[in-house]
Design an enzyme around this catalytic site. Structure first.
Site, PDB file in Angstrom:
ATOM      1  N   ASP A  79       0.820  -1.211   0.000  1.00 37.93           N
ATOM      2  CA  ASP A  79       0.000   0.000   0.000  1.00 37.93           C
ATOM      3  C   ASP A  79       0.852   1.259   0.000  1.00 37.93           C
ATOM      4  O   ASP A  79       2.047   1.230   0.300  1.00 37.93           O
ATOM      5  CB  ASP A  79      -0.944   0.008   1.202  1.00 37.93           C
ATOM      6  CG  ASP A  79      -0.213  -0.050   2.535  1.00 37.93           C
ATOM      7  OD1 ASP A  79       0.800  -0.786   2.635  1.00 37.93           O
ATOM      8  OD2 ASP A  79      -0.643   0.619   3.492  1.00 37.93           O
ATOM      9  N   GLU A 146       0.139  -1.570   5.457  1.00 41.75           N
ATOM     10  CA  GLU A 146       1.151  -1.161   6.441  1.00 41.75           C
ATOM     11  C   GLU A 146       0.887   0.235   6.970  1.00 41.75           C
ATOM     12  O   GLU A 146       1.049   0.511   8.161  1.00 41.75           O
ATOM     13  CB  GLU A 146       2.539  -1.226   5.792  1.00 41.75           C
ATOM     14  CG  GLU A 146       3.695  -1.009   6.760  1.00 41.75           C
ATOM     15  CD  GLU A 146       4.169   0.440   6.826  1.00 41.75           C
ATOM     16  OE1 GLU A 146       5.047   0.736   7.643  1.00 41.75           O
ATOM     17  OE2 GLU A 146       3.648   1.278   6.045  1.00 41.75           O
TER      18      GLU A 146
END
Length: 486
Positions: A79, A146
């Site tokens: 991400d 994350e």
């Protein structure tokens, strides 16, 4: 959309990074990038696993003659932080990132670039696809979400990976090896308010603070940058007390791990105080610019005429909000005693948003000392509880304690020195690397974090240094070639 970055060296890595920029991948919206990585592994004929959490694991066997080397896990997160300038039209769930070469750097047009952690992911992809480089058994671990909670690292099972060494490729200074990181916890604060009638004889304005740099709430917290939320509420304290201003709504800051760059407070002021309000805003802009002159040269604070709001926040909650935000700890709380120049404990007052009778505030607390993190949480709980808010702490994660006797640390220091003529610096980072969580799941792992040089992550000014990417890649190739035997 230009493909100029695919002409950079190493070409295979930049080509993979370009592919990542074309796939929207904001945190918690990662289905397309997960599918892409999964198909990438399968297209290479490699064992590819997607776990229950959404992590992707791809295994590549050792090259001939390297089967007896320790197994290496190459790790990065899929991400990216979706931040853009107000004047940039971009839909992070559907639009590709417009990356381009700007001198010695690669950056993006008005948005975050996604080099955090796209370069690390692209490097792992390049290792997986390369048929000529030498390495022992390799596993690539691509974690999910994350940036907004380390969901992938939290959900990783302890029986999936077989490697002995973790190479986390999510650090942002080439030539440095990271051996420790801070833990963190989110503070979620809520005020409930009554919506009260707007009095007559008032005018409506939007107080707008903008032009701040923002940045990573861990690594950039030491820079002393302006916090839009603190600056906006600082003025509200004066305006409510001296000019009879009333607050109708507030929308300031953004993601919990980004230093807030801009914010807006919708207010009303008695008509007879309009001129005084405008003068006060101009004065405070001068004050802010003087205090932050070397840090925030583009700071702007203005009052713009606005439509009359339908209601106001009741006065008791308004005052409690302003007082508690003013009193809330923010920025560097304490420096490390053990590592000079390293922040030990900090907090980022990240966002304040009012909607439908609720004001939601988010802070991200970080510390490499768990007890210091707990005490900071107690302080924030006290500040907001005294003002009548509810405070809930979520998403806590551990730090990563340095191991100065690490075999891979000593080996990588020697490799870097042999290749580039200097010994890399050993550092810990004031950010929540996944190493803390991953090391808790796999406590026998020998872990290092490293990466290319990235500046202003989590902001639209994010950029990655081109030459550092090449050095980072060469260092990774040489490290994999020289991993010790089991």
């Amino acid at each position: 959309m230009s493909k100029e970055i695919t002409n950079l060296e190493p070409k295979a890595l930049w080509e993979n990074f370009y592919q990542l920029t074309q796939i929207p991948r904001p945190s918690k919206k990662e289905a397309r990038i997960q599918e892409f990585i999964e198909n990438f592994g399968k297209s290479l004929g490699l064992e590819t696993i997607k776990d229950e959490t959404g992590n992707i694991i791809i295994r590549k066997p050792a090259t001939p003659g390297m089967e007896n080397r320790k197994g290496v896990v190459l790790q990065g997160h899929l991400d990216m932080v979706p931040q853009k300038n107000n004047d940039t039209k971009h839909d992070f769930e559907n639009d590709p990132i417009d990356a381009y070469v700007d001198g010695d750097w690669v950056t993006a047009k008005g948005t975050t670039l996604g080099a955090d952690n796209g370069i690390g992911v692209a490097a792992a992809m390049t290792v997986l696809a390369d048929k000529n480089m030498q390495h022992g058994p390799v596993e690539a671990l691509f974690t999910c979400d994350e940036e907004t909670g380390m969901t992938g690292a939290f959900g990783l099972k302890n029986d999936v990976l077989k490697g002995d060494i973790l190479l986390n490729m999510d650090s942002e200074d080439e030539g440095e090896l990271y051996v420790g990181c801070a833990g963190g916890v989110d503070a979620n604060i809520e005020f409930e308010f009554d919506q009260v009638v707007v009095p007559s004889g008032v005018k409506a304005f939007d107080l707008v603070i903008s032009g701040l740099k923002g940045g990573h709430s861990g690594m950039d917290i030491i820079l002393g940058l302006g916090n839009a939320n603190k600056l906006l509420v600082r003025f509200l304290k004066y305006a409510v007390t001296e000019l009879d201003v009333r607050l109708a709504g507030i929308n300031a800051g953004g993601l919990r791990n980004a230093i807030p760059r801009e914010g807006t407070a919708n207010i009303v002021v008695p008509e007879e105080n309009v001129d005084a309000l405008k003068k006060a805003v101009a004065k405070y802009e001068e004050v802010y610019k003087a205090e932050l002159s070397s840090r925030e040269p583009n700071l702007s604070f203005v009052a713009k005429e606005a439509d009359m709001p339908k209601s106001l926040i009741d006065e008791a909650v308004q005052d409690g909000l302003i007082d508690s935000v003013n009193a809330c700890p923010n920025g560097v709380i304490r420096m490390s005693d053990d590592m000079p120049g390293l922040v030990e404990t900090s907090t980022n007052l990240a966002s304040i948003k009012s909607e439908n009778g609720t004001i939601a505030i988010q802070c991200l607390l970080r510390s490499s000392v768990d007890t210091a993190k707990d005490y900071l949480a107690d302080r924030i709980d006290s500040v907001f509880s005294l003002a009548g808010a509810t405070v809930v702490f979520t998403g806590g994660y551990p730090g990563w304690k340095p191991n100065m006797a690490s075999p891979i640390l000593k080996q990588m220091q020697q490799i870097y020195n042999d290749k580039f003529g200097k010994i890399p610096e050993i550092k810990a980072i004031h950010a929540g690397l996944e190493c803390g969580l991953l090391g808790a799941v796999y406590p026998k792992w020998d872990m290092i974090s490293f990466g290319p040089t990235i500046r202003s992550p989590h902001s639209p000014d994010e950029k990655v240094h081109i030459e550092s990417v090449n050095k980072f890649w060469e260092f990774l190739v040489e490290t994999l070639k020289n991993v010790e035997e089991k």
